[in-house]
Design an enzyme around this catalytic site. Structure first.
Site, PDB file in Angstrom:
ATOM      1  N   LEU A 142       0.811  -1.219   0.000  1.00 32.45           N
ATOM      2  CA  LEU A 142       0.000   0.000   0.000  1.00 32.45           C
ATOM      3  C   LEU A 142       0.846   1.273   0.000  1.00 32.45           C
ATOM      4  CD1 LEU A 142      -2.774  -1.200   2.458  1.00 32.45           C
ATOM      5  CD2 LEU A 142      -2.734  -1.293  -0.040  1.00 32.45           C
ATOM      6  N   CYS A 143       2.104   1.124  -0.333  1.00 33.13           N
ATOM      7  CA  CYS A 143       3.041   2.241  -0.362  1.00 33.13           C
ATOM      8  C   CYS A 143       2.976   2.923  -1.732  1.00 33.13           C
ATOM      9  CB  CYS A 143       4.444   1.686  -0.105  1.00 33.13           C
ATOM     10  SG  CYS A 143       5.688   2.910   0.180  1.00 33.13           S
ATOM     11  N   HIS A 144       2.898   4.252  -1.730  1.00 31.22           N
ATOM     12  CA  HIS A 144       2.824   5.007  -2.983  1.00 31.22           C
ATOM     13  C   HIS A 144       4.166   5.028  -3.699  1.00 31.22           C
ATOM     14  CE1 HIS A 144      -0.568   6.717  -0.757  1.00 31.22           C
ATOM     15  NE2 HIS A 144      -1.093   6.993  -1.944  1.00 31.22           N
ATOM     16  N   ASP A 192      23.952 -11.770   3.237  1.00 34.02           N
ATOM     17  CA  ASP A 192      24.100 -12.669   2.089  1.00 34.02           C
ATOM     18  C   ASP A 192      25.560 -12.833   1.690  1.00 34.02           C
ATOM     19  OD1 ASP A 192      23.289 -14.190  -0.307  1.00 34.02           O
ATOM     20  OD2 ASP A 192      24.002 -12.399  -1.362  1.00 34.02           O
TER      21      ASP A 192
END
Length: 165
Positions: A63-65, A114
């Site tokens: 829901l991030c713009h 990583d």
């Protein structure tokens, strides 16, 4: 669920700073600093991963713009048994860049993990947090200046108690 409509908001300069800490064995940190990690330059890769993650945050956080970033800076500071990661993200837009800064800090830490997991699987990513945000309607917020709040669990328990007991 919905993405909040920010169309009526003014574009303003917005800044967010997030930090994370990646705890590791001192020998692992030494290998990073000496450039003796098989996969290559860990610090350069972590900086680049942070920038890339900030740019791709709406692809990860539903829901991030999507917003136009004007700057992303990733700093990695060696401690005796950790790397301190500090990310500053800037924009001139209708919504803030807190999620971009937090995502970038996590991606930087994950990249170090990583690249170094073959020598230290016990690394711990911790203290991922927003430290500062400025701009927009809510103005400036700083972690150091923020008042301590009761835990949400305690507040919910109090609210759930029947009155008169």
């Amino acid at each position: 669920m919905k993405m909040v409509d920010v169309g009526g908001k003014e574009k303003t300069e917005r800044v967010a700073v997030a930090t994370a800490r990646l705890r590791m064995l001192p020998a692992t940190l030494e290998r990073i600093l000496q450039g003796k990690v098989e996969k290559g330059d860990v610090l350069a890769a972590a900086r680049l991963a942070g920038v890339m993650a900030a740019k791709r945050t709406p692809d990860i956080v539903p829901l991030c713009h999507p917003i136009a970033l004007s700057g992303v800076e990733v700093q990695l500071e060696p401690q005796k048994d950790a790397l301190e990661i500090r990310v500053t993200v800037r924009t001139v837009d209708r919504t803030g860049v807190e999620m971009e800064a937090l995502t970038a800090a996590c991606a930087s830490a994950l990249t170090v993990y990583d690249m170094c997991k073959s020598v230290d699987r016990g690394m711990v990513m911790e203290q991922v947090q927003l430290d500062h945000k400025s701009g927009g309607r809510s103005g400036t917020w700083d972690r150091e200046a923020a008042p301590a709040k009761k835990s949400a669990t305690k507040s919910r328990r109090k609210a759930a108690r029947p009155s008169g007991r």
